[in-house]
Design a protein around this motif. Sequence first.
Motif, PDB file in Angstrom:
ATOM      1  N   SER A  20       0.583  -1.268   0.052  1.00 45.85           N
ATOM      2  CA  SER A  20      -0.042  -0.273   0.028  1.00 45.85           C
ATOM      3  C   SER A  20       0.721   1.301   0.038  1.00 45.85           C
ATOM      4  O   SER A  20       0.531   2.400  -0.737  1.00 45.85           O
ATOM      5  N   PHE A  21       2.014   1.116   0.672  1.00 42.87           N
ATOM      6  CA  PHE A  21       2.718   2.569   0.614  1.00 42.87           C
ATOM      7  C   PHE A  21       3.929   2.166  -0.317  1.00 42.87           C
ATOM      8  O   PHE A  21       4.048   3.251  -1.306  1.00 42.87           O
ATOM      9  N   LEU A  22       4.977   1.327  -0.039  1.00 34.89           N
ATOM     10  CA  LEU A  22       6.085   1.392  -0.996  1.00 34.89           C
ATOM     11  C   LEU A  22       5.768   1.039  -2.430  1.00 34.89           C
ATOM     12  O   LEU A  22       5.818   1.650  -3.350  1.00 34.89           O
ATOM     13  N   GLY A  23       5.015  -0.233  -2.468  1.00 34.86           N
ATOM     14  CA  GLY A  23       4.564  -0.945  -3.930  1.00 34.86           C
ATOM     15  C   GLY A  23       3.776   0.096  -4.891  1.00 34.86           C
ATOM     16  O   GLY A  23       4.236   0.493  -5.918  1.00 34.86           O
ATOM     17  N   ILE A  24       2.836   0.656  -4.350  1.00 31.33           N
ATOM     18  CA  ILE A  24       1.934   1.623  -5.137  1.00 31.33           C
ATOM     19  C   ILE A  24       2.588   2.915  -5.380  1.00 31.33           C
ATOM     20  O   ILE A  24       2.548   3.496  -6.609  1.00 31.33           O
ATOM     21  N   SER A  25       3.490   3.417  -4.146  1.00 32.55           N
ATOM     22  CA  SER A  25       4.052   4.719  -4.305  1.00 32.55           C
ATOM     23  C   SER A  25       5.245   4.630  -5.688  1.00 32.55           C
ATOM     24  O   SER A  25       5.329   5.486  -6.420  1.00 32.55           O
ATOM     25  N   LEU A  26       5.983   3.614  -5.528  1.00 28.29           N
ATOM     26  CA  LEU A  26       6.887   3.102  -6.668  1.00 28.29           C
ATOM     27  C   LEU A  26       6.274   3.005  -8.212  1.00 28.29           C
ATOM     28  O   LEU A  26       6.878   3.701  -8.982  1.00 28.29           O
ATOM     29  N   LYS A  27       5.123   2.322  -7.990  1.00 32.28           N
ATOM     30  CA  LYS A  27       4.530   2.336  -9.316  1.00 32.28           C
ATOM     31  C   LYS A  27       3.911   3.601  -9.975  1.00 32.28           C
ATOM     32  O   LYS A  27       4.176   4.135 -11.049  1.00 32.28           O
ATOM     33  N   VAL A  28       3.597   4.575  -8.800  1.00 34.79           N
ATOM     34  CA  VAL A  28       2.849   6.083  -9.306  1.00 34.79           C
ATOM     35  C   VAL A  28       4.153   6.811  -9.840  1.00 34.79           C
ATOM     36  O   VAL A  28       4.073   7.615 -10.549  1.00 34.79           O
ATOM     37  N   ALA A  29       5.070   6.936  -8.871  1.00 43.03           N
ATOM     38  CA  ALA A  29       6.114   7.675  -9.282  1.00 43.03           C
ATOM     39  C   ALA A  29       6.842   7.258 -10.596  1.00 43.03           C
ATOM     40  O   ALA A  29       7.565   8.202 -11.181  1.00 43.03           O
ATOM     41  N   GLY A  30       6.992   5.988 -11.173  1.00 46.60           N
ATOM     42  CA  GLY A  30       7.472   5.804 -12.481  1.00 46.60           C
ATOM     43  C   GLY A  30       6.548   6.337 -13.452  1.00 46.60           C
ATOM     44  O   GLY A  30       7.182   6.727 -14.542  1.00 46.60           O
ATOM     45  N   ARG A  31       5.257   6.553 -13.072  1.00 44.32           N
ATOM     46  CA  ARG A  31       4.392   7.175 -14.083  1.00 44.32           C
ATOM     47  C   ARG A  31       4.293   8.556 -14.219  1.00 44.32           C
ATOM     48  O   ARG A  31       4.278   9.057 -15.067  1.00 44.32           O
ATOM     49  N   ILE A 116       0.783  10.771  -0.967  1.00 43.87           N
ATOM     50  CA  ILE A 116       0.872  10.542   0.564  1.00 43.87           C
ATOM     51  C   ILE A 116       1.198  12.148   0.835  1.00 43.87           C
ATOM     52  O   ILE A 116       2.186  12.777   1.027  1.00 43.87           O
ATOM     53  N   GLY A 117      -0.005  12.600   1.365  1.00 47.58           N
ATOM     54  CA  GLY A 117       0.088  14.192   1.739  1.00 47.58           C
ATOM     55  C   GLY A 117      -0.870  15.110   0.533  1.00 47.58           C
ATOM     56  O   GLY A 117      -1.345  14.257  -0.377  1.00 47.58           O
ATOM     57  N   ILE A 118      -0.497  16.296   0.576  1.00 46.93           N
ATOM     58  CA  ILE A 118      -1.084  17.225  -0.202  1.00 46.93           C
ATOM     59  C   ILE A 118      -0.147  17.847  -1.193  1.00 46.93           C
ATOM     60  O   ILE A 118       0.856  18.439  -0.826  1.00 46.93           O
ATOM     61  N   ASP A 119      -0.392  17.566  -2.422  1.00 43.52           N
ATOM     62  CA  ASP A 119       0.395  17.818  -3.484  1.00 43.52           C
ATOM     63  C   ASP A 119       0.012  19.308  -3.922  1.00 43.52           C
ATOM     64  O   ASP A 119      -0.918  19.382  -4.816  1.00 43.52           O
TER      65      ASP A 119
END
Length: 203
Positions: A20-31, A116-119
């Motif tokens: 939920s935190f590491l895996g999804i975040s890495l996937k979104v970061a790559g996009r 994670i937080g407000i962008d």
Amino acid sequence: MTDFIQYFIPIYFILFFGVSFLGISLKVAGRIGKNPNVLPKDDSAYALIGRYFQITLLGLFIYTLTLLFFPSQAFSAFMITSMNLDGLKYIGIILMIGAFLWVTVAQLQMKDSWRIGIDEEVKTELITRGLFRFSRNPIFLGMTVSLAGFFLAFPTMITLLFLFMGSVLIQIQIRLEEDYLDKQHGEIYFAYKKRVGRMLSLY
């Protein structure tokens, strides 16, 4: 049941944090080409809430590891014996598994809007489909249910404290994000708020 709980809870939270935190975040970061963890590191009240959130999650993770490596001490410390019942443990386990699946689906449905937080640098899409038809904050709802399930599965004063602290921090974060979404999306978000409950709509 005790042996199962000893291994289930640490493995559960390792998977929860890992997916939920590491895996999804890495996937979104790559996009999107940037880290979706946008919690501020300044001296603001919002940054302080973010730090409390991170400290609580770290404490939760460390506590679950003590259950794995020091089970006799963990099971005997601050146990609420009146709630230490197999029936409640089964309910807690079901809630935890359901919450994990719910949170993962909600994060995937957010796609590139996941943060994670407000962008404040990027205006993300307002997601209203999928699980967001039933809750304006399905991820926070799932996290709360997961903590409630943890308490039922392993009823100690410490897990009760995690449930209380996590719920308070989640409610504060929700309101901070709602203020931001009000400014970003205006009437569209206002209409969405009228239609869908903050945590859950049962209609």
